[in-house]
Design a protein around this motif. Structure first.
Motif, mmCIF file in Angstrom:
data_model
loop_
_atom_site.group_PDB
_atom_site.id
_atom_site.type_symbol
_atom_site.label_atom_id
_atom_site.label_comp_id
_atom_site.label_asym_id
_atom_site.label_seq_id
_atom_site.Cartn_x
_atom_site.Cartn_y
_atom_site.Cartn_z
ATOM 1 N N LEU A 19 0.858 -1.085 0.001
ATOM 2 C CA LEU A 19 0.090 -0.237 0.235
ATOM 3 C C LEU A 19 0.875 1.206 0.011
ATOM 4 N N SER A 20 0.439 2.223 -0.665
ATOM 5 C CA SER A 20 1.044 3.561 -0.672
ATOM 6 C C SER A 20 0.121 4.526 -0.253
ATOM 7 N N CYS A 21 0.796 5.773 0.462
ATOM 8 C CA CYS A 21 -0.056 6.866 0.807
ATOM 9 C C CYS A 21 0.691 8.131 0.447
ATOM 10 N N ALA A 22 0.001 8.791 -0.633
ATOM 11 C CA ALA A 22 0.927 9.970 -1.159
ATOM 12 C C ALA A 22 0.071 11.253 -0.368
ATOM 13 N N ALA A 23 1.043 12.028 -0.005
ATOM 14 C CA ALA A 23 0.534 13.250 0.884
ATOM 15 C C ALA A 23 0.966 14.423 -0.093
ATOM 16 N N SER A 24 -0.195 15.418 0.040
ATOM 17 C CA SER A 24 0.177 16.516 -0.807
ATOM 18 C C SER A 24 1.037 17.538 0.438
ATOM 19 N N GLY A 25 1.488 18.733 -0.304
ATOM 20 C CA GLY A 25 2.248 19.615 0.478
ATOM 21 C C GLY A 25 3.698 19.394 0.829
ATOM 22 N N ARG A 26 4.314 20.450 1.163
ATOM 23 C CA ARG A 26 5.832 20.216 1.428
ATOM 24 C C ARG A 26 6.083 20.119 2.859
ATOM 25 N N THR A 27 5.004 19.748 3.679
ATOM 26 C CA THR A 27 5.585 19.552 5.302
ATOM 27 C C THR A 27 5.448 18.001 5.577
ATOM 28 N N PHE A 28 5.197 17.192 4.532
ATOM 29 C CA PHE A 28 5.122 15.613 5.093
ATOM 30 C C PHE A 28 6.185 15.340 5.990
ATOM 31 N N SER A 53 11.032 10.764 10.828
ATOM 32 C CA SER A 53 12.350 10.359 10.202
ATOM 33 C C SER A 53 12.281 9.108 9.550
ATOM 34 N N GLY A 54 11.467 8.108 9.937
ATOM 35 C CA GLY A 54 11.229 6.689 9.731
ATOM 36 C C GLY A 54 12.022 5.834 10.460
ATOM 37 N N GLY A 55 12.898 6.637 11.436
ATOM 38 C CA GLY A 55 13.760 5.523 12.552
ATOM 39 C C GLY A 55 13.221 4.916 13.461
ATOM 40 N N THR A 56 11.850 5.141 13.731
ATOM 41 C CA THR A 56 11.064 4.488 14.926
ATOM 42 C C THR A 56 9.759 3.935 14.214
ATOM 43 N N PHE A 67 4.040 -7.393 8.245
ATOM 44 C CA PHE A 67 3.971 -6.036 7.705
ATOM 45 C C PHE A 67 5.136 -5.272 7.973
ATOM 46 N N THR A 68 5.387 -4.472 6.964
ATOM 47 C CA THR A 68 6.455 -3.265 7.199
ATOM 48 C C THR A 68 6.204 -2.066 6.803
ATOM 49 N N ILE A 69 6.243 -1.080 7.771
ATOM 50 C CA ILE A 69 5.811 0.407 7.383
ATOM 51 C C ILE A 69 6.861 1.244 7.146
ATOM 52 N N SER A 70 7.121 1.905 6.103
ATOM 53 C CA SER A 70 8.318 2.755 5.890
ATOM 54 C C SER A 70 7.744 4.128 5.256
ATOM 55 N N ARG A 71 8.681 5.021 4.988
ATOM 56 C CA ARG A 71 8.490 6.298 4.263
ATOM 57 C C ARG A 71 9.563 6.740 3.421
ATOM 58 N N ASP A 72 9.343 7.520 2.492
ATOM 59 C CA ASP A 72 10.021 8.163 1.707
ATOM 60 C C ASP A 72 9.899 9.811 1.757
ATOM 61 N N ASN A 73 10.597 10.356 2.401
ATOM 62 C CA ASN A 73 10.019 11.795 2.693
ATOM 63 C C ASN A 73 10.282 12.683 1.510
#
Length: 123
Positions: A19-28, A53-56, A67-73
């Motif tokens: 699954l992906s969740c795309a956010a609008s805006g520059r403050t994600f 930060s994705g570190g926790t 399941f694994t949650i991750s993010r790409d800021n």
């Protein structure tokens, strides 16, 4: 922030989805993020959370190890990789955001919600 979840679908037990969740805006990068799910006739429940930060990260016991949650800021996107899916994982999955750091496991902890994406796992 506006959130748009995608990537749901139908899969057999033992399969995988991301699954992906795309956010609008520059403050994600200022938002803690989470995934929740809601099965028919049941309450929305916590699945996974990740800090700015994705570190926790933190997981519900029912999905830990699968399941694994991750993010790409840089891409303003949070992901939920789901492996070894089970029929009981069938639900609408929602992403959520909170304008603070940390990991949060309750629905009341989040201010922003995506529209949900359906995941169906057949046996």
């Amino acid at each position: 922030v506006q959130l748009q979840a995608s990537g749901g679908g139908s899969v057999q037990a033992g399969g995988s989805l991301r699954l992906s969740c795309a956010a609008s805006g520059r403050t994600f990068r200022s938002y803690a993020m989470g995934w929740f799910r809601q099965a028919p006739g049941k309450e929305r429940v916590f699945v996974a959370a990740i800090n700015r930060s994705g570190g926790t990260t933190y997981y519900a016991d029912s999905v830990k190890g699968r399941f694994t949650i991750s993010r790409d800021n840089a891409k303003n996107t949070v992901y939920l990789q789901m492996n070894s899916l089970k029929p009981e994982d069938t639900a609408v999955y929602y992403c959520a955001g909170k304008y603070e750091d940390g990991v949060y496991t309750t629905t009341r902890g989040y201010s922003y919600w995506g529209q949900g994406t359906q995941v169906t796992v057949s046996s």
